[in-house]
Scaffold this active site. Sequence first.
Site, PDB file in Angstrom:
ATOM      1  N   ALA A  88       0.840  -1.207   0.000  1.00 49.08           N
ATOM      2  CA  ALA A  88       0.000   0.000   0.000  1.00 49.08           C
ATOM      3  C   ALA A  88       0.876   1.258   0.000  1.00 49.08           C
ATOM      4  O   ALA A  88       0.677   2.167  -0.813  1.00 49.08           O
ATOM      5  CB  ALA A  88      -0.926   0.000   1.221  1.00 49.08           C
ATOM      6  N   TYR A 139       0.676 -22.407  -7.169  1.00 44.68           N
ATOM      7  CA  TYR A 139       0.972 -21.814  -8.480  1.00 44.68           C
ATOM      8  C   TYR A 139       2.464 -21.565  -8.593  1.00 44.68           C
ATOM      9  O   TYR A 139       3.188 -21.569  -7.596  1.00 44.68           O
ATOM     10  CB  TYR A 139       0.181 -20.514  -8.713  1.00 44.68           C
ATOM     11  CG  TYR A 139       0.200 -19.505  -7.582  1.00 44.68           C
ATOM     12  CD1 TYR A 139       1.251 -18.616  -7.419  1.00 44.68           C
ATOM     13  CD2 TYR A 139      -0.851 -19.438  -6.669  1.00 44.68           C
ATOM     14  CE1 TYR A 139       1.251 -17.685  -6.391  1.00 44.68           C
ATOM     15  CE2 TYR A 139      -0.859 -18.521  -5.638  1.00 44.68           C
ATOM     16  CZ  TYR A 139       0.195 -17.643  -5.507  1.00 44.68           C
ATOM     17  OH  TYR A 139       0.199 -16.726  -4.480  1.00 44.68           O
TER      18      TYR A 139
HETATM   19  C1  LIG Z   1      -1.567 -16.338   3.205  1.00 44.64           C
HETATM   20  C2  LIG Z   1      -1.863 -15.055   2.525  1.00 44.64           C
HETATM   21  C3  LIG Z   1      -2.052 -15.037   1.147  1.00 44.64           C
HETATM   22  C4  LIG Z   1      -2.373 -13.839   0.502  1.00 44.64           C
HETATM   23  N1  LIG Z   1      -2.568 -13.853  -0.847  1.00 44.64           N
HETATM   24  C5  LIG Z   1      -2.949 -12.719  -1.466  1.00 44.64           C
HETATM   25  C6  LIG Z   1      -3.158 -12.713  -2.876  1.00 44.64           C
HETATM   26  O1  LIG Z   1      -2.999 -13.731  -3.535  1.00 44.64           O
HETATM   27  N2  LIG Z   1      -3.544 -11.543  -3.464  1.00 44.64           N
HETATM   28  C7  LIG Z   1      -3.734 -10.383  -2.748  1.00 44.64           C
HETATM   29  O2  LIG Z   1      -4.094  -9.350  -3.323  1.00 44.64           O
HETATM   30  N3  LIG Z   1      -3.503 -10.367  -1.407  1.00 44.64           N
HETATM   31  C8  LIG Z   1      -3.117 -11.485  -0.760  1.00 44.64           C
HETATM   32  N4  LIG Z   1      -2.864 -11.468   0.582  1.00 44.64           N
HETATM   33  C9  LIG Z   1      -3.046 -10.204   1.319  1.00 44.64           C
HETATM   34  C10 LIG Z   1      -1.832  -9.294   1.207  1.00 44.64           C
HETATM   35  O3  LIG Z   1      -0.660  -9.960   1.587  1.00 44.64           O
HETATM   36  C11 LIG Z   1      -2.034  -8.053   2.089  1.00 44.64           C
HETATM   37  O4  LIG Z   1      -3.339  -7.578   1.917  1.00 44.64           O
HETATM   38  C12 LIG Z   1      -1.040  -6.953   1.710  1.00 44.64           C
HETATM   39  O5  LIG Z   1       0.274  -7.369   1.958  1.00 44.64           O
HETATM   40  C13 LIG Z   1      -1.346  -5.679   2.512  1.00 44.64           C
HETATM   41  O6  LIG Z   1      -0.418  -4.696   2.186  1.00 44.64           O
HETATM   42  P1  LIG Z   1      -0.177  -3.463   3.162  1.00 44.64           P
HETATM   43  O7  LIG Z   1       0.840  -2.625   2.489  1.00 44.64           O
HETATM   44  O8  LIG Z   1      -1.463  -2.869   3.566  1.00 44.64           O
HETATM   45  O9  LIG Z   1       0.419  -4.099   4.499  1.00 44.64           O
HETATM   46  P2  LIG Z   1       1.795  -4.850   4.723  1.00 44.64           P
HETATM   47  O10 LIG Z   1       2.204  -5.579   3.481  1.00 44.64           O
HETATM   48  O11 LIG Z   1       1.625  -5.624   5.969  1.00 44.64           O
HETATM   49  O12 LIG Z   1       2.866  -3.685   4.962  1.00 44.64           O
HETATM   50  C14 LIG Z   1       2.875  -2.917   6.135  1.00 44.64           C
HETATM   51  C15 LIG Z   1       4.237  -2.243   6.277  1.00 44.64           C
HETATM   52  O13 LIG Z   1       4.169  -1.377   7.418  1.00 44.64           O
HETATM   53  C16 LIG Z   1       5.346  -1.526   8.193  1.00 44.64           C
HETATM   54  N5  LIG Z   1       5.013  -1.173   9.571  1.00 44.64           N
HETATM   55  C17 LIG Z   1       4.205  -1.832  10.427  1.00 44.64           C
HETATM   56  N6  LIG Z   1       4.140  -1.173  11.613  1.00 44.64           N
HETATM   57  C18 LIG Z   1       4.945  -0.076  11.501  1.00 44.64           C
HETATM   58  C19 LIG Z   1       5.297   0.977  12.386  1.00 44.64           C
HETATM   59  N7  LIG Z   1       4.833   1.039  13.623  1.00 44.64           N
HETATM   60  N8  LIG Z   1       6.145   1.921  11.950  1.00 44.64           N
HETATM   61  C20 LIG Z   1       6.641   1.870  10.692  1.00 44.64           C
HETATM   62  N9  LIG Z   1       6.341   0.885   9.793  1.00 44.64           N
HETATM   63  C21 LIG Z   1       5.497  -0.073  10.212  1.00 44.64           C
HETATM   64  C22 LIG Z   1       5.743  -2.989   8.011  1.00 44.64           C
HETATM   65  O14 LIG Z   1       7.122  -3.176   8.278  1.00 44.64           O
HETATM   66  C23 LIG Z   1       5.390  -3.225   6.541  1.00 44.64           C
HETATM   67  O15 LIG Z   1       6.477  -2.917   5.687  1.00 44.64           O
HETATM   68  C24 LIG Z   1      -2.501 -12.641   1.248  1.00 44.64           C
HETATM   69  C25 LIG Z   1      -2.272 -12.652   2.622  1.00 44.64           C
HETATM   70  C26 LIG Z   1      -1.959 -13.833   3.255  1.00 44.64           C
HETATM   71  C27 LIG Z   1      -1.714 -13.816   4.729  1.00 44.64           C
END
Ligand SMILES: Cc1cc2nc3c(=O)[nH]c(=O)nc-3n(C[C@H](O)[C@H](O)[C@H](O)COP(=O)(O)OP(=O)(O)OC[C@H]3O[C@@H](n4cnc5c(N)ncnc54)[C@H](O)[C@@H]3O)c2cc1C
Length: 399
Positions: free
Chosen positions: A15, A221
């Site tokens: 994100a 996959y």
């Molecule tokens: C088993 C599994 C399979 C999945 N398969 C899919 C799929 O096939 N397709 C799909 O679209 N989605 C899939 N997902 C969902 C997907 O992985 C997540 O929705 C996505 O990674 C969310 O992205 P994000 O950037 O919101 O959060 P995250 O990827 O969790 O990133 C959050 C970031 O914030 C940082 N952070 C956290 N707290 C702090 C803090 N206090 N200060 C500074 N930095 C901080 C972390 O270090 C991290 O870098 C899957 C999830 C799982 C568990």
Amino acid sequence: MPDHLPVVVVGAGIAGLTLSLCLARAGVRVIVIDKAQELREVGAGLQLSPNASSILFHLGLGSALDATGIRPEAVSIRDGASGRLIVRMPLGEAMVERYGAPYIVIHRADLQGTLLAAVEQEPRVTLHLGVQISSIDVDAAGVVIEGMEADQPVRFEGSVLVGADGVRSTVRETVVGGGPARYTGRTAWRATFKAEGFFAQSFRHNETGLWLGRHAHLVHYAIDAGREINLVAAIDDAWNEDGWDVSGDPAQIQAAFEGWPEPARKLIAMPDSWRKWALCEAPRDTPWTKGRTVLIGDAVHGMPPFVAQGAAMAIEDARVLAGVLASGLGDDVEDRLGVFAEGRKARTDKVAAAARRNGVIYHLGGVPAKARNLGMRLIGAERLADNMDWIYGWRPLEG
Ligand SMILES: Cc1cc2nc3c(=O)[nH]c(=O)nc-3n(C[C@H](O)[C@H](O)[C@H](O)COP(=O)(O)OP(=O)(O)OC[C@H]3O[C@@H](n4cnc5c(N)ncnc54)[C@H](O)[C@@H]3O)c2cc1C
């Protein structure tokens, strides 16, 4: 008003990096802060449906994604009790024809690496890794974050705060006032293994497989340009431990799939090591915004991965929010964040509900499972594909 200040993004995951890239391309300065010392996305593969891939291709990342990802020809859905094929749904060219963008499966590290490389090319983005945040203050004048980076105190000032810090979001809990993440009662086990030889014997290399069984399902996959196979096994469980990168005992996951058809057990037996983590959701009543703070991605709508849309929703959020912030950060920004939140909440609530529904349907056993299989066969691949139009066919309003 602090229009001249950068947007501050907490979290450089999918994100946060997508948002930073979109904002920079629209001429907005960004500070991105992550607590990780290094952006080394653990976990394994990710499926990127056309609603998400279209945004990334539009950002010019298509050739990088195609270099490491794969466009599977189809997804074959099988019954975990009998091993019989329930339905085979075309992906590959069918997706491109239908939606103008591909369905890609890719290693998470390759996706994050692609986003990071693009962000690093943008002079408007400053990335700070290894930051421990000690305080966040947000008011009508803007945002101030203080903390430590490499043992040095740091202070960041911005116009708007974006919490993109994942399902266990600090911004959600400390600024916006949302609660802690909620365990869904399911655990995901993930592993990869070398593809060589294996798929030639058992499955088509460029096909995604989905097996539905009592209390569990299995997805597989190819990733890494076809060199590796990614496995995700989701099981009903009571384990709930914080962690993204916890190792799992192969014997335990093999036991959970005992009694499944041989090809599924063979798959489960392939990896030497597994990672597992508790599947958590963001609380459903999480407010998306508070004043000049806005949440995106898993921080606000962390959902079970049973329509493979968590990252896709994060990418959509990022694209839409960038449009809102690029049109000015002045006096009315709070109202515009509110409008953003309303629109995105309606969509992500609906997608999360579909994911929860799949969680129930996928894990049926006995007669209900037979009825499910019959229902899917009767509906057929074409109409099942039509049912995904509202997810895969989404595009941002301004193109
Ligand atoms: C088993 C599994 C399979 C999945 N398969 C899919 C799929 O096939 N397709 C799909 O679209 N989605 C899939 N997902 C969902 C997907 O992985 C997540 O929705 C996505 O990674 C969310 O992205 P994000 O950037 O919101 O959060 P995250 O990827 O969790 O990133 C959050 C970031 O914030 C940082 N952070 C956290 N707290 C702090 C803090 N206090 N200060 C500074 N930095 C901080 C972390 O270090 C991290 O870098 C899957 C999830 C799982 C568990």
